[in-house]
Design a protein around this motif. Structure first.
Motif, short mmCIF file in Angstrom:
data_model
loop_
_atom_site.label_atom_id
_atom_site.label_comp_id
_atom_site.label_asym_id
_atom_site.label_seq_id
_atom_site.Cartn_x
_atom_site.Cartn_y
_atom_site.Cartn_z
N GLU A 194 18.07 38.75 48.03
CA GLU A 194 18.52 37.47 47.46
C GLU A 194 18.07 36.30 48.32
OE1 GLU A 194 19.76 36.74 44.70
OE2 GLU A 194 20.93 38.40 43.88
N ARG A 195 18.13 36.45 49.64
CA ARG A 195 17.65 35.37 50.51
C ARG A 195 16.15 35.19 50.36
NH1 ARG A 195 21.70 37.26 54.18
NH2 ARG A 195 20.25 38.74 55.10
N ALA A 196 15.43 36.32 50.27
CA ALA A 196 13.97 36.24 50.17
C ALA A 196 13.53 35.51 48.92
CB ALA A 196 13.37 37.65 50.20
N THR A 197 14.23 35.69 47.80
CA THR A 197 13.83 34.99 46.57
C THR A 197 13.98 33.48 46.71
OG1 THR A 197 16.05 35.18 45.59
CG2 THR A 197 14.48 36.93 45.08
N ARG A 198 14.77 33.04 47.68
CA ARG A 198 15.01 31.60 47.85
C ARG A 198 14.18 30.97 48.97
NH1 ARG A 198 19.20 34.22 45.73
NH2 ARG A 198 20.59 33.14 44.28
N VAL A 199 13.70 31.79 49.90
CA VAL A 199 12.98 31.20 51.03
C VAL A 199 11.50 31.61 51.08
CG1 VAL A 199 15.11 31.15 52.38
CG2 VAL A 199 13.54 33.08 52.65
N ALA A 200 11.10 32.60 50.29
CA ALA A 200 9.69 33.06 50.35
C ALA A 200 8.77 32.05 49.70
CB ALA A 200 9.56 34.41 49.64
N PRO A 201 7.51 32.01 50.10
CA PRO A 201 6.53 31.17 49.40
C PRO A 201 6.45 31.57 47.93
CG PRO A 201 5.64 32.00 51.47
CD PRO A 201 6.94 32.71 51.26
N GLN A 202 6.02 30.62 47.11
CA GLN A 202 6.02 30.82 45.66
C GLN A 202 5.24 32.06 45.24
OE1 GLN A 202 7.94 28.70 43.91
NE2 GLN A 202 7.64 30.05 42.14
N GLU A 203 4.20 32.40 45.96
CA GLU A 203 3.35 33.53 45.55
C GLU A 203 4.10 34.86 45.58
OE1 GLU A 203 0.49 34.64 48.93
OE2 GLU A 203 1.31 32.69 49.59
N PHE A 204 5.21 34.93 46.32
CA PHE A 204 5.96 36.19 46.41
C PHE A 204 7.19 36.20 45.51
CE2 PHE A 204 3.94 35.73 50.63
CZ PHE A 204 3.21 36.91 50.66
N ARG A 205 7.54 35.07 44.93
CA ARG A 205 8.84 34.94 44.26
C ARG A 205 8.96 35.88 43.06
NH1 ARG A 205 11.43 29.82 45.30
NH2 ARG A 205 11.13 29.45 47.54
#
Length: 412
Positions: free
Chosen positions: A151-162
Motif C-alpha cells: 500500500e505504501r509502495a503504490t503511493r510513493v513509487a514512481p509512476q512507471e511502477f504504479r
C-alpha cells in the motif's frame, strides 16, 4: 414425502413462522433461501427431505429439529475435546482496519527502491500458495508486513511502477478475501474483495475487477445475502458476455466468464433454485469447452475439470446425491490445487452421507482431511456432515468418526 405430508409440513412451517412474527421474506433471508422457495414449501409444493435443510429451517423458526421431523436423531451431548492450536486470520483482520498507509499521507516521500519489485512479486505469489493450501496462520503472519509495504509502495513509487503495484495489491486482497470466506469471516471478506476491485481498476486490468466481483459474491453467499450475490454476479456476467460476443476473447476472458457462471450456479443452488442452477452449470460447461483446458487465471482454476467439481457441489447442495456421485467418483482432479481436490472429496463425502452410505462418507472425509486438514476443520459444510454422521451413529459411533469430530470440533 407424499403430497399430503408436504401440505401438512408446509402448514406447520407457516404456523411456526407466524408465531415468531416473521414474514416469508424475513424467514427466507434468515435461512439464506428465497421467498419463492419458502412459499413453495408452505404450499406443499417443495419437499424438504435433507436433514441439513430441515435443521436450517428449524433454527430459523427457533424450534428443535424434532418438531419438524419427530424421528430425527436427538443431538448427543458433546464430549470434552482437546484444545487445538488456533489457526486464524486475526492479524489479517487488523491489517484491514483503518486506512492501509496513513504514515505517508501527511509526509509524502520518495523512498521507493525499484530493486524491491522482485521481492514484492514473490511475496504476493506466496500469499496465494498459502491461501490454496489453507495455511491461514502462516498467511496472516505473511500479510502483516506485506500489505502495508504494498500500500505504501503504490503511493510513493514512481509512476512507471504504479500499475503493477496496484495489480499486486489486487491479487493479494483477492487471496485474503478467499481466505476469509473459508474461515467464515464474510464481513472481512467483503472489505478485502472491495479493496481488490478498486486496486484492479487502478492497475488498468479490467478482468481483475471481474475476478474481484467473484470474490465479493462469495462473501455475500457466506453472509446469506443471496440477492446481493446474484445482483453483483449477474451484472458482471452480462457485461463480460457482451464483450466476448463482440470481440475475440482471450483465454483469460473465458476463464473469468466461466467462473462467474459457476458462481451463479452456487448462488441458485443455495437458494434451492434447481433449474436455474443447472442452467448456469450448462453455460459454464459451454465456456469450458470453448476454452479447452484447465487454467488458473486470477487464481480461479477454471476449466473443464473445475466445472465438473462445481457440478458435484451443486448437485449435493440440491440434494441430488446420485448425480453428484455419478459425476465425481471417476473425475481426475490431480492437475488442480490441493484445495480443489480436497473440496471434491469433501462433496463426495457429503453425497454419500445423503445416500446413507456412512462408511463411504467417512472414508471420503478422511481423505479430504489428509489433503487439506485446515479446510475440513473450518468449512461449514464438512462440519455439518460430520455432525450429522455422529448424530445418526448415536452410541455406535466409530473411533475414526469420533476422532474426526474431535479434530474438527464438529460438536462444539
Amino acid at each position: 414425502m407424499s403430497s399430503e405430508e408436504r401440505r401438512a409440513f408446509g402448514a406447520q412451517v407457516a404456523d411456526l413462522r407466524k408465531q415468531r412474527g416473521l414474514t416469508q421474506s424475513e424467514l427466507a433471508a434468515e435461512i439464506g433461501r428465497t421467498s419463492s422457495w419458502l412459499s413453495q414449501v408452505e404450499r406443499g409444493i417443495q419437499p424438504v427431505n435433507r436433514l441439513d435443510v430441515l435443521r436450517l429451517l428449524a433454527d430459523g423458526l427457533g424450534v428443535p429439529l424434532q418438531v419438524l421431523q419427530p424421528d430425527a436423531p436427538a443431538a448427543a451431548e458433546p464430549e470434552p475435546t482437546t484444545q487445538t492450536e488456533t489457526n486464524d486470520l486475526d492479524q489479517a483482520r487488523l491489517i484491514l482496519s483503518g486506512h492501509p498507509a496513513v504514515d505517508v499521507l501527511l509526509t509524502p516521500r520518495a523512498d521507493f527502491r525499484p530493486a524491491t519489485m522482485d521481492d514484492l512479486r514473490a511475496a504476493a505469489e506466496r500469499i496465494w500458495d498459502l491461501t490454496h493450501t489453507d495455511q491461514f496462520a502462516e498467511l496472516s503472519a505473511a500479510l502483516g508486513p506485506l500489505l502495508p509495504r504494498l500500500e505504501r509502495a503504490t503511493r510513493v513509487a514512481p509512476q512507471e511502477f504504479r500499475a503493477e503495484l496496484h495489480g499486486l495489491n489486487a491479487r493479494t486482497y483477492q487471496a485474503l478475501a478467499a481466505a476469509f470466506v473459508r474461515q467464515n469471516e464474510a464481513d472481512a471478506a467483503w472489505v478485502a474483495a472491495d479493496r481488490a476491485i478498486r486496486e484492479a481498476e487502478l492497475s488498468g486490468e479490467p478482468l481483475g475487477v471481474f475476478a474481484g466481483i467473484y470474490r465479493l459474491a462469495h462473501a455475500f453467499v457466506r453472509l446469506k445475502h443471496l440477492d446481493q450475490a446474484e445482483h453483483a454476479t449477474t451484472m458482471a456476467v452480462n457485461a463480460l458476455q457482451r464483450y466476448v460476443t463482440d470481440h475475440e476473447p482471450t483465454p483469460q476472458h473465458l476463464s473469468v466468464l466461466g467462473s462467474l457462471h459457476l458462481m451463479l450456479a452456487l448462488i441458485h443452488a443455495r437458494a434451492g433454485e434447481r433449474t436455474t442452477a443447472r442452467t448456469q452449470i450448462i453455460k459454464a460447461r459451454e465456456v469450458a469447452a470453448r476454452l479447452g483446458e484447465d487454467r488458473n487465471d486470477f487464481n480461479l482454476e477454471f476449466g473443464p475439470t473445475n466445472v465438473e467439481i462445481q457440478a458435484v457441489s451443486t448437485a449435493v447442495d440440491l440434494g441430488d446425491a446420485g448425480e453428484a456421485l455419478d459425476i465425481g467418483e471417476n473425475l481426475d482432479a490431480s492437475s488442480l490445487s490441493v484445495e480443489r481436490r480436497a473440496r471434491l472429496l469433501m462433496d463426495l463425502g457429503r453425497a454419500h452421507a445423503q445416500r446413507r452410505h456412512f462408511g463411504d462418507a467417512l472414508s471420503y472425509l478422511l481423505a479430504a482431511e489428509e489433503l487439506a486438514p485446515e479446510m475440513i476443520r473450518t468449512h461449514i459444510a464438512s462440519r455439518d456432515v460430520i455432525r450429522e454422521l455422529i448424530l445418526v451413529a448415536g452410541r455406535a459411533v466409530s473411533d475414526d468418526l469420533r476422532a474426526l469430530a474431535e479434530r474438527t470440533d464438529a460438536l462444539g
